[in-house]
Design a protein around this motif. Structure first.
Motif: not given
Length: 285
Positions: A119-120, A122-124, A126-127
């Motif tokens: 999740a981290a 994927e978030k990174a 995406r950001e």
């Protein structure tokens, strides 16, 4: 006659003949018995006699009781053995259950950690994609602004420019800082605030965006991601010479122009890239 014979209490009773005969018979019997015993003792002393003692024979009821007692003892021993085996099996099962539970908890924790990391990540990503899109749009805006506000000249003449308002974002912070230094002097080894060399100016500009560049042009030419000159964008670092052995650096500001601390005669200027083509470029933002 005695002088007390007339007194009844002092008279001795006469023994009857029958009592005397009985006593004589008893006496003779005792003497005969002693004689026989003496003879027997003498015979025993002369020759030892072996005596056999016979044990009493067990009755049927007693034999049955003994057998039942033995069976009960054997059954009790079997029960104790069975209980011990059950206790051992229970202890082993408890240990195995504890191990299985620990393994399950460890597996669940690893799975949870992997999911958190995914999740981290994927978030990174995406950001990072959002930031890349924002920087791309920002570079486009800055390139248009630079084209409309800057007039560059090559050679020994000094470029004149109108510095635009600072743009938002990391690339905008870098370009705004660079344009604010236009007109400052070039000094070898200079790191500001009013005089710079080429790599000192680039390092200070990227620090405004939170990027710690190395100090020299050689190191800066290999920092970040290499990009072809046909794909350069606003904020890319341009270098002259080989990657890792560059002798000069500047920053592309769009519209075919770059900004650098050129030399002692020019100072910090904006120049046309076509007049002094770079050897390569890297992207640090």
């Amino acid at each position: 006659m005695s002088h007390t014979a007339h007194i009844p209490s002092h008279r001795k009773p006469r023994r009857s003949a029958s009592k005397m005969a009985l006593r004589a018979g008893v006496t003779g019997g005792v003497l005969s018995t002693l004689a026989v015993a003496g003879a027997s003792g003498a015979a025993n002393a002369a020759e030892p006699v072996t005596q056999t003692i016979e044990l009493p024979t067990l009755t049927t009821d007693l034999s049955t009781q003994v057998a039942q007692s033995a069976d009960a003892t054997q059954q009790a021993a079997a029960n104790y053995q069975l209980q011990a085996e059950r206790d051992e099996a229970f202890a082993n099962a408890a240990k195995q259950a504890k191990k299985d539970q620990a393994a399950a908890e460890k597996k669940a924790e690893a799975k949870k950690k992997a999911e958190a990391e995914a999740a981290a990540k994927e978030k990174a990503e995406r950001e990072a994609a959002q930031q890349a899109a924002s920087r791309s749009a920002e570079r486009t805006t800055l390139a248009a602004t630079g084209s409309s506000t800057g007039t560059a000249t090559t050679g020994a003449s000094t470029a004149s420019t109108t510095v635009a308002a600072p743009a938002s974002g990391s690339v905008g912070a870098v370009i705004s800082f660079l344009k604010a230094q236009v007109g400052d002097a070039y000094v070898m080894g200079g790191t500001g605030p009013n005089s710079w060399d080429c790599s000192g100016l680039v390092q200070a500009a990227f620090k405004q965006a939170g990027v710690d560049l190395p100090r020299t042009s050689q190191e800066q030419s290999t920092f970040g991601t290499p990009v072809s000159l046909s794909n350069i964008q606003v904020g890319d670092i341009l270098y002259w010479g080989g990657a890792g052995s560059a002798y000069h650096v500047g920053v592309y500001i769009g519209g075919g122009q770059y900004l650098d601390a050129a030399n002692p005669s020019k100072g910090v200027v904006i120049q046309d890239l076509s007049g002094y083509p770079a050897s390569g470029a890297v992207r640090a933002l």
